[in-house]
Scaffold this motif. Structure first.
Motif, PDB file in Angstrom:
ATOM      1  N   LEU A  93       0.837  -1.213   0.000  1.00 55.54           N
ATOM      2  CA  LEU A  93       0.000   0.000   0.000  1.00 55.54           C
ATOM      3  C   LEU A  93       0.866   1.255   0.000  1.00 55.54           C
ATOM      4  N   ALA A  94       1.901   1.234   0.844  1.00 56.63           N
ATOM      5  CA  ALA A  94       2.793   2.383   0.957  1.00 56.63           C
ATOM      6  C   ALA A  94       3.484   2.641  -0.376  1.00 56.63           C
ATOM      7  N   GLU A  95       3.872   1.559  -1.045  1.00 56.82           N
ATOM      8  CA  GLU A  95       4.596   1.708  -2.306  1.00 56.82           C
ATOM      9  C   GLU A  95       3.703   2.229  -3.425  1.00 56.82           C
ATOM     10  N   GLU A  96       2.392   2.134  -3.200  1.00 62.87           N
ATOM     11  CA  GLU A  96       1.471   2.701  -4.204  1.00 62.87           C
ATOM     12  C   GLU A  96       1.155   4.161  -3.900  1.00 62.87           C
ATOM     13  N   GLY A  97       1.760   4.684  -2.813  1.00 62.89           N
ATOM     14  CA  GLY A  97       1.611   6.114  -2.542  1.00 62.89           C
ATOM     15  C   GLY A  97       0.457   6.483  -1.623  1.00 62.89           C
ATOM     16  N   MET A  98      -0.113   5.491  -0.912  1.00 59.80           N
ATOM     17  CA  MET A  98      -1.193   5.792   0.029  1.00 59.80           C
ATOM     18  C   MET A  98      -0.654   6.622   1.202  1.00 59.80           C
ATOM     19  N   THR A  99      -1.374   7.678   1.581  1.00 55.44           N
ATOM     20  CA  THR A  99      -1.011   8.448   2.774  1.00 55.44           C
ATOM     21  C   THR A  99      -1.325   7.579   3.995  1.00 55.44           C
ATOM     22  N   MET A 100      -0.337   7.355   4.851  1.00 55.99           N
ATOM     23  CA  MET A 100      -0.529   6.427   5.962  1.00 55.99           C
ATOM     24  C   MET A 100       0.040   6.986   7.260  1.00 55.99           C
ATOM     25  N   LEU A 101      -0.727   6.807   8.341  1.00 57.23           N
ATOM     26  CA  LEU A 101      -0.197   7.041   9.684  1.00 57.23           C
ATOM     27  C   LEU A 101      -0.324   5.726  10.415  1.00 57.23           C
TER      28      LEU A 101
END
Length: 259
Positions: A199-207
């Protein structure tokens, strides 16, 4: 690891603000749980929040989608200010997906029904479209074959991946994770972290509130250390782990990393 590190550098972080928190304070009765929190998160940023138990990490992210109410200061998500206005709260919640430590799936509904419930009822999506979307995200978390089963028939790791897919079905702009692996057996942690890395590698903003420091090194743009309700230190992973500035951060890292 180096491949992921490169992926992190290549992923552009937008200059568009996703979350803006200013002078935010929260109390439980007389207990001051969050003190003067200032935090700006940009679209596409991946932020890991760590710190000792009881430092206010989970409360902070629960305030971002109004699961907890803050008493002072301001929180804006995608330009919408969180107030007592239910319309604003609903708007923010429709933009922000959340994954908890415990999966919170409905035991009497199948995996597919768990994933289509909110899109059909909240977003008023036609059932056929909601099912297509759900299958797409179950595919993404690598369990499309479990769609007709019930949560109780799945392992903990699979249930947490369903919980992630269910959040994604609402097409959020931001994902919040509250210790998503802490209730899992060690062998199941990797499969959930792999899903989050993707998910992170697809550019999702994550906390993400987590103690998984390997994940923080691999995925985060920024690591935030909290203690006693305050943000004590924040930096990019390399500087955070190799050159912590605060004594409290040094102590925490020595305890958690064992050196």
């Amino acid at each position: 690891m180096s491949e992921h590190a490169t992926a992190r550098k290549e992923l552009a972080v937008s200059d568009e603000v996703a979350i803006d928190i200013r002078g935010m304070n929260k109390w439980y009765g007389t207990f001051h749980v969050l003190r003067d929190i200032n935090l700006t998160v940009y679209q596409g940023e991946r932020i890991v929040i760590c710190g000792p138990s009881g430092s206010g990490k989970s409360t902070l992210i629960r305030c971002i989608n109004a699961l907890e109410e803050h008493q002072q200061g301001s929180i804006e998500v995608d330009g919408t200010r969180l107030t007592n206005d239910l319309k604003n709260i609903d708007k923010v919640r429709s933009e922000v997906g959340m994954c908890f430590q415990h999966f919170n799936l409905f035991p009497h509904l199948t995996i597919l029904e768990n994933c289509t419930l909110a899109p059909i009822w909240v977003r008023k999506e036609p059932k056929k479209q909601a099912i297509e979307t759900a299958m797409h995200f179950l595919e993404k978390v690598k369990i499309p074959d479990q769609a007709k089963k019930y949560p109780g028939q799945l392992s903990g790791g699979q249930q947490q991946r369903v919980a992630i897919a269910r959040s994604l079905c609402m097409k959020p702009r931001v994902m919040l994770f509250d210790e998503p692996t802490s209730a899992l057996d060690p062998e199941m942690i990797k499969e959930v972290l792999d899903t989050m890395i993707e998910l992170a590698e697809e550019g999702m903003t994550m906390l993400c509130v987590t103690h998984e420091m390997g994940f923080a090194r691999q995925v985060a743009n920024r690591v935030i250390f909290m203690d006693q309700g305050q943000i004590v230190e924040q930096n990019e992973p390399e500087a955070f782990f190799n050159n912590p500035q605060s004594d409290r951060t040094k102590l925490f890292l020595s305890q958690i990393l064992g050196h």
